[in-house]
Design an enzyme around this catalytic site. Structure first.
Site, mmCIF file in Angstrom:
data_model
loop_
_atom_site.group_PDB
_atom_site.id
_atom_site.type_symbol
_atom_site.label_atom_id
_atom_site.label_comp_id
_atom_site.label_asym_id
_atom_site.label_seq_id
_atom_site.Cartn_x
_atom_site.Cartn_y
_atom_site.Cartn_z
ATOM 1 N N SER A 129 0.825 -1.221 0.000
ATOM 2 C CA SER A 129 0.000 0.000 0.000
ATOM 3 C C SER A 129 0.854 1.264 0.000
ATOM 4 O O SER A 129 0.623 2.188 -0.803
ATOM 5 C CB SER A 129 -0.971 0.000 1.188
ATOM 6 O OG SER A 129 -0.293 -0.269 2.392
ATOM 7 N N HIS B 109 -1.989 -8.899 1.921
ATOM 8 C CA HIS B 109 -1.712 -7.620 2.602
ATOM 9 C C HIS B 109 -2.868 -7.359 3.576
ATOM 10 O O HIS B 109 -3.167 -8.192 4.418
ATOM 11 C CB HIS B 109 -1.531 -6.552 1.520
ATOM 12 C CG HIS B 109 -0.930 -5.263 1.967
ATOM 13 N ND1 HIS B 109 -0.250 -5.106 3.144
ATOM 14 C CD2 HIS B 109 -0.909 -4.031 1.374
ATOM 15 C CE1 HIS B 109 0.167 -3.852 3.263
ATOM 16 N NE2 HIS B 109 -0.233 -3.172 2.196
ATOM 17 N N HIS C 171 5.736 -12.460 7.913
ATOM 18 C CA HIS C 171 5.968 -11.072 7.479
ATOM 19 C C HIS C 171 7.185 -11.014 6.568
ATOM 20 O O HIS C 171 8.120 -11.801 6.722
ATOM 21 C CB HIS C 171 6.176 -10.143 8.684
ATOM 22 C CG HIS C 171 5.901 -8.717 8.348
ATOM 23 N ND1 HIS C 171 6.858 -7.893 7.825
ATOM 24 C CD2 HIS C 171 4.764 -7.988 8.423
ATOM 25 C CE1 HIS C 171 6.314 -6.703 7.606
ATOM 26 N NE2 HIS C 171 5.046 -6.736 7.953
ATOM 27 N N ARG D 2 2.518 -4.288 16.899
ATOM 28 C CA ARG D 2 1.120 -3.869 16.701
ATOM 29 C C ARG D 2 0.190 -4.977 17.184
ATOM 30 O O ARG D 2 -0.896 -4.716 17.695
ATOM 31 C CB ARG D 2 0.867 -3.549 15.219
ATOM 32 C CG ARG D 2 1.767 -2.443 14.682
ATOM 33 C CD ARG D 2 1.624 -2.274 13.178
ATOM 34 N NE ARG D 2 2.057 -3.450 12.430
ATOM 35 C CZ ARG D 2 2.013 -3.573 11.113
ATOM 36 N NH1 ARG D 2 1.550 -2.566 10.382
ATOM 37 N NH2 ARG D 2 2.428 -4.662 10.517
ATOM 38 N N ASP E 229 -2.460 -8.279 11.633
ATOM 39 C CA ASP E 229 -3.790 -8.733 11.216
ATOM 40 C C ASP E 229 -4.331 -9.898 12.036
ATOM 41 O O ASP E 229 -5.516 -10.223 11.953
ATOM 42 C CB ASP E 229 -3.759 -9.138 9.731
ATOM 43 C CG ASP E 229 -3.469 -7.953 8.841
ATOM 44 O OD1 ASP E 229 -3.915 -6.851 9.176
ATOM 45 O OD2 ASP E 229 -2.777 -8.128 7.820
ATOM 46 N N ARG F 288 -3.952 3.701 7.270
ATOM 47 C CA ARG F 288 -2.824 3.733 6.329
ATOM 48 C C ARG F 288 -2.798 5.025 5.516
ATOM 49 O O ARG F 288 -1.726 5.512 5.113
ATOM 50 C CB ARG F 288 -2.879 2.481 5.428
ATOM 51 C CG ARG F 288 -1.729 2.249 4.486
ATOM 52 C CD ARG F 288 -0.361 2.334 5.132
ATOM 53 N NE ARG F 288 -0.120 1.509 6.295
ATOM 54 C CZ ARG F 288 0.438 0.290 6.284
ATOM 55 N NH1 ARG F 288 0.828 -0.227 5.157
ATOM 56 N NH2 ARG F 288 0.641 -0.386 7.407
ATOM 57 N N ARG G 175 10.884 4.825 -11.793
ATOM 58 C CA ARG G 175 11.008 4.136 -13.076
ATOM 59 C C ARG G 175 12.186 3.164 -12.987
ATOM 60 O O ARG G 175 13.258 3.417 -13.555
ATOM 61 C CB ARG G 175 11.225 5.177 -14.175
ATOM 62 C CG ARG G 175 10.916 4.844 -15.642
ATOM 63 C CD ARG G 175 10.933 3.428 -15.940
ATOM 64 N NE ARG G 175 10.682 3.130 -17.349
ATOM 65 C CZ ARG G 175 11.007 1.978 -17.877
ATOM 66 N NH1 ARG G 175 11.601 1.048 -17.146
ATOM 67 N NH2 ARG G 175 10.739 1.732 -19.141
HETATM 68 N N1 NMX Z 1 1.332 -19.509 6.387
HETATM 69 C C1 NMX Z 1 1.801 -20.448 5.523
HETATM 70 N N2 NMX Z 1 2.882 -20.256 4.742
HETATM 71 C C2 NMX Z 1 3.528 -19.097 4.879
HETATM 72 C C3 NMX Z 1 3.129 -18.101 5.777
HETATM 73 C C4 NMX Z 1 1.971 -18.330 6.538
HETATM 74 N N3 NMX Z 1 1.469 -17.427 7.381
HETATM 75 N N4 NMX Z 1 3.986 -17.040 5.675
HETATM 76 C C5 NMX Z 1 4.878 -17.379 4.729
HETATM 77 N N5 NMX Z 1 4.604 -18.616 4.238
HETATM 78 C C6 NMX Z 1 5.259 -19.301 3.130
HETATM 79 C C7 NMX Z 1 5.124 -18.469 1.884
HETATM 80 O O1 NMX Z 1 3.845 -18.637 1.262
HETATM 81 C C8 NMX Z 1 6.285 -18.983 1.049
HETATM 82 O O2 NMX Z 1 5.888 -20.202 0.501
HETATM 83 P P1 NMX Z 1 6.335 -20.624 -0.996
HETATM 84 O O3 NMX Z 1 7.831 -20.762 -0.898
HETATM 85 O O4 NMX Z 1 5.623 -21.910 -1.226
HETATM 86 O O5 NMX Z 1 5.917 -19.522 -1.900
HETATM 87 C C9 NMX Z 1 7.347 -19.240 2.119
HETATM 88 O O6 NMX Z 1 6.638 -19.383 3.370
HETATM 89 C C10 NMX Z 1 8.362 -18.116 2.264
HETATM 90 O O7 NMX Z 1 7.672 -16.904 2.479
HETATM 91 P P2 NMX Z 1 8.339 -15.731 3.370
HETATM 92 O O8 NMX Z 1 9.583 -15.316 2.675
HETATM 93 O O9 NMX Z 1 8.430 -16.135 4.783
HETATM 94 O O10 NMX Z 1 7.219 -14.603 3.290
HETATM 95 P P3 NMX Z 1 7.004 -13.471 2.184
HETATM 96 O O11 NMX Z 1 7.896 -12.328 2.504
HETATM 97 O O12 NMX Z 1 7.085 -14.036 0.805
HETATM 98 O O13 NMX Z 1 5.476 -13.081 2.439
HETATM 99 C C11 NMX Z 1 3.580 -12.619 3.805
HETATM 100 C C12 NMX Z 1 5.084 -12.369 3.588
HETATM 101 C C13 NMX Z 1 3.074 -11.701 4.889
HETATM 102 C C14 NMX Z 1 2.826 -12.317 2.492
HETATM 103 C C15 NMX Z 1 3.385 -14.119 4.194
HETATM 104 O O14 NMX Z 1 3.997 -14.341 5.453
HETATM 105 C C16 NMX Z 1 1.922 -14.525 4.258
HETATM 106 O O15 NMX Z 1 1.362 -14.903 3.216
HETATM 107 N N6 NMX Z 1 1.270 -14.448 5.475
HETATM 108 C C17 NMX Z 1 -0.134 -14.751 5.606
HETATM 109 C C18 NMX Z 1 -0.980 -13.599 5.094
HETATM 110 C C19 NMX Z 1 -0.868 -12.412 6.014
HETATM 111 O O16 NMX Z 1 -0.993 -12.519 7.226
HETATM 112 N N7 NMX Z 1 -0.663 -11.234 5.422
HETATM 113 C C20 NMX Z 1 -0.649 -9.983 6.185
HETATM 114 C C21 NMX Z 1 0.737 -9.327 6.289
HETATM 115 C C22 NMX Z 1 0.652 -8.063 7.092
HETATM 116 N N8 NMX Z 1 -0.157 -7.055 6.411
HETATM 117 O O17 NMX Z 1 -1.018 -6.477 6.999
HETATM 118 O O18 NMX Z 1 0.086 -6.745 5.230
HETATM 119 C C1 MLT Z 2 1.970 -3.416 6.600
HETATM 120 O O1 MLT Z 2 1.584 -2.865 7.650
HETATM 121 O O2 MLT Z 2 2.031 -2.785 5.533
HETATM 122 C C2 MLT Z 2 2.252 -4.875 6.622
HETATM 123 O O3 MLT Z 2 2.741 -5.300 7.860
HETATM 124 C C3 MLT Z 2 3.050 -5.365 5.457
HETATM 125 C C4 MLT Z 2 4.489 -4.957 5.360
HETATM 126 O O4 MLT Z 2 4.986 -4.100 6.076
HETATM 127 O O5 MLT Z 2 5.176 -5.555 4.494
#
Ligand code: NMX
Ligand code: MLT
Length: 407
Positions: free
Chosen positions: A212, A242, A289, A298, A344, A370, A390
C-alpha cells in the site's frame, strides 16, 4: 556510494530487502518493529496527547508527529481537530457513488471508488493546471491531505451503513475527535472510540516498501494527486496477502468456531486445524511477514487491549491459543521466514467483539489508518521533489545469461 547490491533472487522474488526507497516518517526494524519518527509504538502511545478521559491518543496528534517529527502540544492537536471539523462534510455525489454499488460489493472497492470520486476537488490538480511553481507542490498536497483525511471516517461509516444496515446510521458529531466521531457514526459505545484511535494509529505507516505505501508513493511520483494515490493504494491493501488478511483471519476462525460448535478447542484440535489449512495449500492468515522476524508490536499492543477489555471473549481465547501453537508449526513446516503473528492476527477479533461482524469491512478500517502515513509521505515527496519512479526491467533470458557468466 554503493549502499546495496541486487541479487537475481531479489529481482524475481518481490525485491525483498532491496534498499531502494527513502522515507523519514517511519522505519521498520526486523526485530523491534516499526518506529514512527524514531519512536517505538509504546513510546508514541505514551507521548501523544489524549482526549479527556481517553486511554488512547488523538489520531490527529499522530498526523502532526508524522509530518513534523515533533510531539504536538494539546493546542497543536486542537488545531488539527478543528481543521478536520471544518473539512469533514462530503460532496453529495459521493453518497450517490456509494449508493450505485450493489449491496454485495467489496467494501474496499467502494471505498477506493468513493475517494476517486472526490478527485475533482483536488487543489493540487487544479493548481498544477494553472501552472504552480514546483517549489510549492507540497502546499496543495497538504490541503488535499487535510480535506481527504477529514472525510474518511464519514465515507467509511456511510459505506458500512449502506452495505450492511440499509443506510441507517448516526450522523457525525462535530464536537468529537476523529476516533470518537467514527465510533459515534458507527453507533458503537465506549471503549470503541479508543479502539478506533488505536486502530488508526497502529496501521498508519510501516515504512515505504509494503504494497500500500509503495503504491501510494509510486502513483504519487507521477504527480498524481492525493485522491488518485490513496484510491490506488487501497486497491493494493485489499489483497489477501496484505490488508485483507485481517478479514481472512476472521473467516478462518469462524470456520473453526463452527466446527467446534462454539467451544474452545483443545491445543491438539487447534494444531490439527492449523495443519489442515497448511496441508490444503493455504497460508495461515495473520502470521508471517516480509520484514519482521519477531511478534509484531502492533499485535502485542492489541493483545494488551484485549487482555484488559475482553479477556473472556471466545475469539480472543482462540487467538491466544493460535499465538501458542502456530509459530512452532510454521517453524516445523520450515517455509515461512517469520513464524510470528502480524498486525492482522488480532485486529478483526476486536471489531467483532464490539459488534462489527461484517468482516469484509475490516480492511477499510486498516485503510483509514494507512491513509495517514501515506499522505504524510506524499507531502514530503512533493516538498523534497522526489523523482518519478522508473526502475529497469530485464528479460528472463538476460538473467539466465548473467547467471551463466557468473558461474
Ligand atoms: N502460512 C503459511 N505459509 C507461509 C506463511 C503463513 N502465514 N507465511 C509465509 N509462508 C510461506 C510463503 O507462502 C512462502 O511459501 P512458498 O515458498 O511456497 O511460496 C514461504 O513461506 C516463504 O515466504 P516468506 O519469505 O516467509 O514470506 P514473504 O515475505 O514471501 O510473504 C507474507 C510475507 C506476509 C505475504 C506471508 O507471510 C503470508 O502470506 N502471510 C499470511 C498472510 C498475512 O498474514 N498477510 C498480512 C501481512 C501483514 N499485512 O497487513 O500486510
Ligand atoms: C503493513 O503494515 O504494511 C504490513 O505489515 C506489510 C508490510 O509491512 O510488508
Amino acid at each position: 556510494m554503493v549502499i546495496d547490491q541486487v541479487k537475481i533472487g531479489q529481482v524475481i522474488g518481490g525485491m525483498r530487502s532491496l534498499k531502494c526507497l527513502v522515507t523519514d516518517i517511519s522505519y521498520l526494524d526486523p526485530q523491534e518493529g516499526i518506529r514512527y519518527r524514531g519512536y517505538t509504538l509504546p513510546e508514541v502511545f505514551a507521548k501523544l496527547p489524549k482526549p479527556p478521559g481517553a486511554e488512547m491518543p488523538y489520531v490527529e496528534g499522530l498526523l502532526f508527529l508524522l509530518l513534523t517529527g515533533d510531539v504536538p502540544t494539546e493546542s497543536e492537536v486542537g488545531d488539527i481537530v478543528d481543521e478536520f471539523k471544518k473539512r469533514r462534510v462530503l460532496p453529495s455525489h459521493v453518497y450517490d457513488v456509494i449508493d450505485a454499488f450493489p449491496k454485495d460489493a467489496s467494501p474496499m472497492a467502494v471505498f477506493s471508488a468513493a475517494i476517486l470520486s472526490m478527485q475533482g476537488d483536488s487543489s493540487f490538480a487544479r493548481l498544477y493546471r494553472e501552472g504552480i511553481n514546483k517549489m510549492e507542490y507540497w502546499d496543495p498536497t497538504f490541503e488535499d491531505t487535510m480535506d481527504l483525511l477529514a472525510k474518511l471516517p464519514e465515507v467509511a461509516s456511510y459505506i458500512y451503513s449502506r452495505l450492511y444496515k440499509d443506510g441507517k446510521r448516526t450522523q457525525g458529531d462535530p464536537n468529537l475527535d476523529m476516533g470518537a466521531n467514527f465510533a459515534h457514526m458507527m453507533g458503537i459505545p465506549k471503549p470503541y472510540d479508543d479502539v478506533s484511535r488505536l486502530n488508526f494509529i497502529i496501521h498508519a505507516d510501516h515504512e515505504s516498501g509494503n504494497v500500500s505505501a509503495h503504491t501510494g508513493h509510486l502513483v504519487g511520483s507521477a504527480l498524481s494527486d492525493v485522491y488518485l494515490s490513496i484510491s490506488a493504494m487501497l486497491n493494493g491493501l485489499a489483497g489477501p496477502l496484505h490488508g485483507l488478511a485481517n478479514q481472512e483471519v476472521l473467516r478462518w476462525l469462524q470456520d473453526l468456531v463452527e466446527q467446534m460448535k462454539g467451544k474452545v478447542p483443545t491445543e491438539e484440535e487447534m494444531k490439527q486445524f492449523v495443519w489442515d489449512t497448511l496441508n490444503s495449500g493455504q497460508v495461515i492468515p495473520g502470521f508471517g511477514h516480509a520484514v519482521l522476524r519477531k511478534t509484531d508490536p502492533r499485535y502485542s499492543l492489541q493483545r494488551e487491549f484485549c487482555q484488559t477489555h475482553m479477556k473472556d471473549d471466545l475469539l480472543f481465547k482462540y487467538t491466544d491459543m493460535l499465538y501458542k501453537v502456530v509459530p512452532p508449526i510454521l517453524t516445523e513446516q520450515g517455509k515461512a521466514k517469520n513464524p510470528w503473528p502480524n498486525v492482522d492476527a488480532q485486529s478483526g477479533i476486536i471489531h467483532w467483539h464490539y459488534g462489527i461482524k461484517e468482516y469484509p469491512f475490516y480492511t477499510v478500517l486498516f485503510g483509514i489508518g494507512r491513509s495517514i502515513g501515506i499522505t504524510a509521505n506524499l507531502i514530503w515527496d512533493r516538498a523534497l521533489g522526489y523523482a518519478i519512479e522508473r526502475p529497469k526491467s530485464l528479460s528472463t533470458a538476460m538473467l539466465e545469461e548473467m547467471a551463466k557468466n557468473a558461474k
